[in-house]
Write an enzyme that holds these catalytic residues in place. Structure first.
Site, PDB file in Angstrom:
ATOM      1  N   ASP A  43      -4.625  -3.288   5.198  1.00 29.14           N
ATOM      2  CA  ASP A  43      -5.042  -2.558   6.408  1.00 29.14           C
ATOM      3  C   ASP A  43      -6.452  -2.721   6.584  1.00 29.14           C
ATOM      4  OD1 ASP A  43      -5.826  -0.846   4.508  1.00 29.14           O
ATOM      5  OD2 ASP A  43      -4.503   0.636   5.050  1.00 29.14           O
TER       6      ASP A  43
ATOM      7  N   ASP B 128       0.850  -1.287   0.042  1.00 32.85           N
ATOM      8  CA  ASP B 128      -0.075  -0.167   0.061  1.00 32.85           C
ATOM      9  C   ASP B 128       0.867   1.164   0.092  1.00 32.85           C
ATOM     10  OD1 ASP B 128      -2.290  -1.560   0.129  1.00 32.85           O
ATOM     11  OD2 ASP B 128      -2.383  -1.507   2.267  1.00 32.85           O
TER      12      ASP B 128
ATOM     13  N   ASP C  87      -9.242  -6.136   2.402  1.00 34.08           N
ATOM     14  CA  ASP C  87      -7.987  -6.750   2.190  1.00 34.08           C
ATOM     15  C   ASP C  87      -7.738  -8.176   2.511  1.00 34.08           C
ATOM     16  OD1 ASP C  87      -7.007  -4.431   0.746  1.00 34.08           O
ATOM     17  OD2 ASP C  87      -6.212  -3.395   2.614  1.00 34.08           O
TER      18      ASP C  87
END
Length: 1078
Positions: A796, A494, A800
């Site tokens: 997070d 990310d 996900d």
């Protein structure tokens, strides 16, 4: 060669369908009975019986849930039938409505039972006096059964959640008083689950004594003492047997100390895994508390990704969707609302938000009972542990064969010699002792040959690495992740919070056609003076009502924002402009909330304004929100049509912000006046309020970490929900996008590709912007299954979880990550820092290569110890290494060897070689080269000494044989000491790099040499040795040290390896040449 040493039964995948209960059972069956100590070997293997019990328990939990759901369906059906007769009940319905408006409480439509005192009496039966005095009016067990059995009737009898709160002496607005917490814990119990008590040190000693071969040796020793005392008297008759017992004592104590320290490390790590914090209301303030400090009566805030920390009753919320699969095994999520208010500990919030009243904690919850069983089930063994169990099993069988042959050869020779001397019918106690010694030697060969410590060395190395990583802000949840991370070829990361600092501030804003820099000290002056109060009011409504965060006052009276960094930045900006969060929330009423999620990339709310208007607000990804807008607010606060030219101008503003690496969001509103708000929040027809540019600086250490990954053959891909221009700007700053061939793509474009097109695209793909969790999941799946990459992925959010589960290594963020993400991950990055992820990869490589070093060292000792005793027994009729001496060698190569080699810290050189491929052999050709070369040298030296040592050394006299055997033993030990140093690096010639900085390694080498001196010089009576002259000591050391130049020669012998490719590597650099050789 590896297929011979590691049978297919021991090939366990890291993740996926192959890791079934059947696969776990298969390798246990393959090990068979050839385990010296089952308690120790399987200490860190999963308890499949306990897991089966847990599954049965989960099945039982489904029953009340299923019954509850069936009742709801039946009631809904009955209600539908009653609608047919609506004309007959209209009058009754009107009366009920009137009574309700007058504040009278009537039973709900789903219950015909009146509210009376029976319910009051029932719930107070058996209530302890202490609870009555504290103001509680319900028995803890009754309260627990109401929730666990989904008893909606009793809840209604008690006047719903308000009535329950009253009986628990708590205010739904102010929560529990902090001073009442100890009393509530005392009466209702703490929110802790029963765990197995930690093993004491003496229990580890007891388990170490369960080694079958050691038990046999103890029996042999006791028999030896009995026979010795009868024939040779006190104390001489005790020496041989006592020597074996003392050696066993030393082996057991060192083993137990090592295992005990490991258990303490795992216990400490286990505590860290269970650290979960929740938001509660106490003393009228919202605050964070540990789930272990939660008490009955607490008001808990739940949001997407949270784990429900205790059993409770729903108070209020929006679109609360609960996943109970971890509790019941059912994967279908459940909507929680007033008619279905029960929340169970261990379930997870899949969508929405809400508040709950805690009714049951700890072992009174079903989750508590389930956790007690699950904790006993243990964690899955790692692929490397299983592989090394396979190696240990094969070597053990070979060792058993050689031990049996050794005993057989020695016994037959003994019997033949007695026959030749015509003494076959004459037997003495000396003959019995000789046979007993033969048997003890054969058993000791098994002790040395069965490398019981091989699989346990993996655990030791992993425990050491996990402890160090914990200090470096990485919490390893699954042992296998640590070893797998060393093979990672790709990291999909990310952007926000991982590559960037996650300290967000609004840096720029575009409003009413003008872009302006935001000055943190400027207050209202941040906006132009010609912007009207009406615009400001709309902006305040949009900021303070359309948010999942809150502005709260802490105990010190300081203002704190609770929420995500993005939300906090926007709220902070609203406060900077002079807005009042509490005032906005007081005058406006939230009617409906659609929380932000990474699929929709927006958050929307429906709000009743003070003037009676209903208005929808939405904010989110700039391009997505802009598409929903057909007008824009002007400086007078009026909505004016949004022309194509203005849309183009706004897009230019968005791209301009993005090119400055700013995160862009749009705020918009829509007035709703047709009554449609009762069903859903509109998706179009919005008026654009502002474009916000949020600054989130790149972490200073990220660029170097990315560079380190690229040097290590690890591809870094940024997967983000941000604008593509923002993503490209950040990727270039981090060093992820470097070449012209590097590709950046948007999620919607990626998901339209065919699987074949994806496989062609992914090798060049470095940035995926505006991606959804589904895009991330597809990327990971294709990279793993089609391109055969070993993929690590960060996550997070709740959505996900599939990608984290699919990846070889799932990395959840410790600060910004939800509990659902953490639960699905293998490693939790506590500081959300990309540099920490690179550190995990470095330690993963260190674990893998450390185990290879230990295996190389141990297999060399195995081969030499087996062959020297077997060959000597066949030719001379005696074994040069006694039981006591072999036990000492076993200690050197097993526990001490593992401590020395399996705990080597990583060095920078590990990140300058390509990763080990998914299909690469664990025991490499390089290792076999070193093992065979060192074994040949050691066997040659020892066999020459065994057969013509007396002539070479010039030994004469009655003690020549015992001096020679002592010298052979001493030389053998020093060969292992120097070979242990050689094993520090399997390829590089400079084996001393970092050695003196590793106090564990140097300490063990020094201790081994010191104790060898003591054994030879002072414990000869027990170890069958005699003191050696300084010349023989020096020669022993020199012969051992010769293994070091031999190692240099071996490392210069080229080993055929596969040509590394972009996707597969053999795990080793080509041998250096010239100046690099050292």
């Amino acid at each position: 060669m590896e297929k011979f040493f590691i049978p297919p039964e021991f090939d366990l995948p890291n993740k996926g369908e192959g890791r079934s209960v059947e696969a776990l059972q298969r390798w246990r069956d393959a090990v068979g009975k050839l385990v010296k100590n089952r308690r120790r070997r399987f200490r860190y293997a999963a308890d499949l019986e306990k897991r089966s019990e847990a599954k049965e328990q989960m099945k039982r939990l489904r029953v009340p849930l299923a019954v509850h759901n069936i009742l709801i369906v039946i009631k809904a059906s009955v209600k539908a039938l009653e609608n047919i007769r609506v004309c007959f009940v209209a009058y009754t319905a009107a009366l009920r409505f009137i009574d309700g408006a007058q504040g009278k409480h009537l039973p709900s439509e789903d219950s015909s039972e009146p509210v009376g005192l029976d319910g009051e009496t029932d719930v107070q039966n058996g209530l302890p006096e202490e609870a009555r005095l504290a103001g509680f009016q319900i028995h803890p067990d009754k309260l627990a059964s109401i929730v666990s059995s989904y008893d909606i009737k009793t809840v209604r009898k008690l006047n719903g959640v308000e009535g329950l709160a009253d009986k628990l002496n708590v205010s739904l607005d102010k929560g529990v008083n902090s001073s009442d917490v100890p009393t509530r814990q005392n009466i209702f119990g703490p929110n802790r689950y029963t765990e197995k008590p930690p093993k004491s040190f003496w229990l580890f000693v007891w388990e170490a004594l369960h080694d079958l071969t050691l038990i046999i040796l103890i029996v042999c020793a006791l028999v030896s003492i009995a026979v010795g005392l009868a024939t040779e008297g006190w104390p001489k008759g005790m020496y041989d047997g006592l020597g074996i017992i003392l050696s066993i004592f030393l082996v057991v104590m060192v083993t137990a100390i090592s295992d005990y320290k490991q258990s303490l490390q795992f216990k400490e790590l286990d505590k860290e895994k269970k650290k979960i914090f929740v938001q509660v209301i106490r003393d009228g303030n919202r605050q964070k508390v540990s789930i272990f400090d939660l008490v009955v009566g607490d008001i808990v805030h739940l949001s997407i990704g949270d784990q429900v920390p205790a059993d409770g009753i729903f108070i209020s919320g929006y679109n609360l969707l609960i996943d109970q699969s971890s509790l019941t095994g059912e994967s279908v999520p459940i909507n929680i609302y007033e008619k279905r208010p029960f929340l169970l500990a261990g379930s997870k919030v899949q969508d929405g938000s809400g508040k709950m009243l805690v009714t049951t904690v700890g072992m009174r919850t079903e989750w508590g009972k389930l956790m007690e069983t699950l904790s006993e089930g243990g964690e899955d063994e790692t692929p490397l542990q299983v592989k090394l169990n396979g190696v240990a099993t094969i070597i053990g069988k070979i060792g058993l064969l050689f031990a049996s042959l050794t005993f057989l050869v020695l016994t037959i020779r003994f019997l033949v010699e007695k026959g030749i001397r015509h003494e076959f019918t004459i037997w003495s106690s000396a003959d019995a002792m000789k046979l007993l010694n033969y048997f003890a030697t054969a058993v000791t060969i098994i002790v040395v040959a069965v490398p019981e410590g091989l699989p346990l060395a993996v655990t030791l190395s992993l425990a050491f690495a996990m402890k160090k990583l914990m200090n470096d802000k990485a919490l390893v949840r699954h042992l296998s992740a640590c070893e797998t991370m060393g093979s990672a070829t790709t990291i999909c990361t990310d952007k926000t919070g991982t590559l960037t600092t996650n300290h967000m501030v609004v840096s720029k804003i575009w409003i009413c056609g003008k872009a302006k820099e935001v000055d943190a000290t400027g207050g209202r002056d941040t906006l132009d003076t010609d912007i009207s109060e009406q615009v400001l009011d709309v902006l305040f409504h949009a900021i303070f009502n359309n948010t999942g965060s809150e502005v709260v006052m802490n105990k010190d009276g300081k203002r704190t924002i609770l929420g995500t960094p993005t939300e906090s930045a926007i709220l902070e900006y609203g406060l900077l402009l002079g807005g009042d969060f509490d005032e906005q929330r007081r005058v406006c009423k939230l009617l409906k909330v659609e929380p932000f999620n990474s699929e929709k990339k927006k958050m929307s709310v429906l709000v009743a304004l003070p003037d009676g208007k209903i208005r929808a607000f939405c904010k989110g990804a700039s391009e997505i929100i802009l598409k929903t807008c057909d007008s824009v607010i002007n400086a007078d606060g009026e909505s004016v049509p949004l022309s194509e030219e203005q849309v183009s101008n706004v897009n230019d503003v968005i791209n301009g912000f993005a090119n400055e690496a700013l995160r862009t969001l749009c705020l918009a509103f829509k007035d709703v006046d047709d009554g449609s708000h009762e069903n859903s929040i509109p998706d179009s027809g919005y008026t654009l309020i502002a474009v916000v540019g949020i600054k989130d600086p790149v972490r200073p250490e990220v660029k170097e970490a990315v560079k380190s990954c690229l040097a290590a053959g690890i591809t870094v891909r940024m997967v983000t929900g941000d604008n593509v221009n923002t993503a490209i700007a950040i990727a270039k700053e981090c060093g992820i996008l470097k070449d012209d061939d590097d590709l950046a793509i948007e999620g919607p474009d990626f998901r339209q590709k065919t699987p074949y097109e994806m496989s062609q695209l992914i090798p060049k793909l470095k940035v995926m912007a505006r991606s959804s969790p589904t895009d991330k999941h597809v990327l990971v799946k294709t990279a793993r299954n089609v391109l055969k990459e070993v993929v690590a992925v960060t996550g997070d959010g709740t959505n996900d979880a599939p990608a984290l589960h699919e990846a070889d290594i799932g990395l959840a963020m410790g600060i910004s990550g939800t509990e659902v993400a953490k639960e699905s991950a293998d490693v939790i990055v506590l500081d959300d820092n990309f540099a920490t992820i690179v550190n995990v990869a470095k330690w993963g490589r260190a674990v893998y290569i450390n185990i290879q070093k230990f295996v190389q060292f141990q297999l060399t000792v195995n081969i030499v110890a087996l062959m020297i005793n077997f060959v000597s027994a066949c030719i001379t009729g005696s074994a040069p290494l006694t039981a006591v001496q072999l036990l000492w060698v076993n200690l050197i190569m097993d526990t001490l060897g593992a401590l020395a080699l399996a705990t080597e810290p990583p060095h920078d050189g590990l990140m300058q070689r390509p990763p080990v491929g998914r299909t690469e052999s664990f025991i490499t050709r390089t290792m076999w080269r070193n093992i065979i070369g060192q074994s040949i040298y050691q066997l040659a030296i020892l066999l020459v000494l065994n057969f013509i040592g007396k002539q070479i050394l010039g030994l004469r006299g009655s003690d020549a044989t015992v001096v020679l055997n002592t010298f052979i033993f001493n030389t053998f030990v020093f060969c292992q000491v120097f070979n242990e140093i050689n094993s520090r690096d399997m390829e590089k010639i400079n084996i001393f790099r970092g050695m003196f900085g590793n106090w564990i390694f140097t300490g063990i080498i020094a201790a081994t040499v010191a104790f060898q001196v003591i054994i030879v010089e002072f414990l000869g009576t027990f170890a069958s040795t005699v003191p050696l002259s300084w010349q023989l000591w020096l020669l022993s050391v020199l012969l051992g040290a010769v293994s070091m130049p031999i190692a240099v020669v071996l490392k210069c012998i080229p080993v055929e390896t596969k040509t590394p490719t972009a996707k597969q590597h053999d795990g080793y650099d080509p041998l250096p040449s010239g100046p690099e050789l050292a």
